[in-house]
Design a protein around this motif. Structure first.
Motif, PDB file in Angstrom:
ATOM      1  N   LYS A 118       0.854  -1.194   0.000  1.00 35.27           N
ATOM      2  CA  LYS A 118       0.000   0.000   0.000  1.00 35.27           C
ATOM      3  C   LYS A 118       0.890   1.245   0.000  1.00 35.27           C
ATOM      4  O   LYS A 118       1.302   1.716   1.044  1.00 35.27           O
ATOM      5  CB  LYS A 118      -0.918  -0.007   1.223  1.00 35.27           C
ATOM      6  CG  LYS A 118      -1.933  -1.136   1.192  1.00 35.27           C
ATOM      7  CD  LYS A 118      -2.775  -1.145   2.445  1.00 35.27           C
ATOM      8  CE  LYS A 118      -3.795  -2.246   2.435  1.00 35.27           C
ATOM      9  NZ  LYS A 118      -3.253  -3.572   2.593  1.00 35.27           N
ATOM     10  N   VAL A 119       1.188   1.716  -1.186  1.00 36.17           N
ATOM     11  CA  VAL A 119       2.046   2.888  -1.336  1.00 36.17           C
ATOM     12  C   VAL A 119       1.339   4.103  -0.751  1.00 36.17           C
ATOM     13  O   VAL A 119       0.210   4.413  -1.130  1.00 36.17           O
ATOM     14  CB  VAL A 119       2.408   3.119  -2.812  1.00 36.17           C
ATOM     15  CG1 VAL A 119       3.154   4.417  -2.995  1.00 36.17           C
ATOM     16  CG2 VAL A 119       3.213   1.941  -3.346  1.00 36.17           C
ATOM     17  N   GLY A 120       1.999   4.777   0.186  1.00 35.99           N
ATOM     18  CA  GLY A 120       1.410   5.936   0.832  1.00 35.99           C
ATOM     19  C   GLY A 120       1.997   7.256   0.384  1.00 35.99           C
ATOM     20  O   GLY A 120       1.416   8.309   0.622  1.00 35.99           O
ATOM     21  N   VAL A 121       3.156   7.202  -0.287  1.00 32.53           N
ATOM     22  CA  VAL A 121       3.834   8.435  -0.660  1.00 32.53           C
ATOM     23  C   VAL A 121       4.649   8.213  -1.935  1.00 32.53           C
ATOM     24  O   VAL A 121       5.147   7.118  -2.174  1.00 32.53           O
ATOM     25  CB  VAL A 121       4.738   8.950   0.498  1.00 32.53           C
ATOM     26  CG1 VAL A 121       5.858   7.971   0.814  1.00 32.53           C
ATOM     27  CG2 VAL A 121       5.291  10.335   0.219  1.00 32.53           C
ATOM     28  N   GLY A 137      -4.322   9.228  -4.199  1.00 27.85           N
ATOM     29  CA  GLY A 137      -4.385   8.861  -2.797  1.00 27.85           C
ATOM     30  C   GLY A 137      -3.035   8.797  -2.096  1.00 27.85           C
ATOM     31  O   GLY A 137      -2.963   8.359  -0.941  1.00 27.85           O
ATOM     32  N   THR A 138      -1.962   9.223  -2.759  1.00 31.45           N
ATOM     33  CA  THR A 138      -0.648   9.214  -2.125  1.00 31.45           C
ATOM     34  C   THR A 138      -0.171  10.639  -1.884  1.00 31.45           C
ATOM     35  O   THR A 138      -0.496  11.549  -2.639  1.00 31.45           O
ATOM     36  CB  THR A 138       0.410   8.490  -2.998  1.00 31.45           C
ATOM     37  OG1 THR A 138       0.539   9.175  -4.239  1.00 31.45           O
ATOM     38  CG2 THR A 138       0.064   7.039  -3.237  1.00 31.45           C
ATOM     39  N   ALA A 139       0.609  10.804  -0.817  1.00 30.86           N
ATOM     40  CA  ALA A 139       1.257  12.082  -0.576  1.00 30.86           C
ATOM     41  C   ALA A 139       2.296  12.309  -1.664  1.00 30.86           C
ATOM     42  O   ALA A 139       2.921  11.349  -2.135  1.00 30.86           O
ATOM     43  CB  ALA A 139       1.910  12.094   0.800  1.00 30.86           C
TER      44      ALA A 139
END
Length: 145
Positions: A118-121, A137-139
């Motif tokens: 789940k890539v967050g950034v 949905g990613t920073a």
């Protein structure tokens, strides 16, 4: 606590890590593009105490280079098949962290699998290739912060 497994293409180098990654990130910097031979790398930031090379330590080669951010980036790969296993950076944000290449995760071994990342950034978006859009949905970080 879940234990995840990974390896190089030829399976001479294997690793495990316990727990969840501190961060899951895409990186678009030039060194990551060169390392992957693609537009970015997909990285799992794992605390070094939770990361273990379980076989093939003698087959790991390393190379250190200056990163555009000013830190030294050290790459670790299998000498036999060339698979990049992990990176280390000496910047404060990466001290004590193995930057594991998500594509080296083994499927069906338990723990985190590539389909569960789940890539967050996204890092170094200032270097993202123009035809590759922002991941929803990613920073978005121009550099590492």
């Amino acid at each position: 606590m879940a234990q995840s497994h990974g390896s190089c293409l030829c399976k001479q180098v294997t690793y495990t890590f316990t727990g969840e990654p501190v961060q899951q990130a895409l990186c678009h910097c030039l060194p990551c593009r060169k390392v992957s031979g693609s537009t970015h790398t997909t990285n799992l930031l794992i605390p070094l105490p939770a990361f273990t090379i379980t076989s093939g330590q003698q087959h790991l080669k390393s190379y250190s280079l200056p990163h555009p951010s000013g830190m030294t980036l050290t790459l670790h790969w299998c000498e036999n098949c060339g698979t990049k296993i992990y990176k280390e950076g000496d910047a404060e944000a990466f001290k004590g962290i193995a930057i594991v290449q998500a594509g080296t995760l083994d499927e069906g071994e338990g723990g985190l699998e590539i389909g569960e990342v789940k890539v967050g950034v996204e890092l170094y978006v200032k270097d993202r290739v123009g035809w590759l859009g922002e991941r929803e949905g990613t920073a978005q970080c121009q550099t590492f912060v």
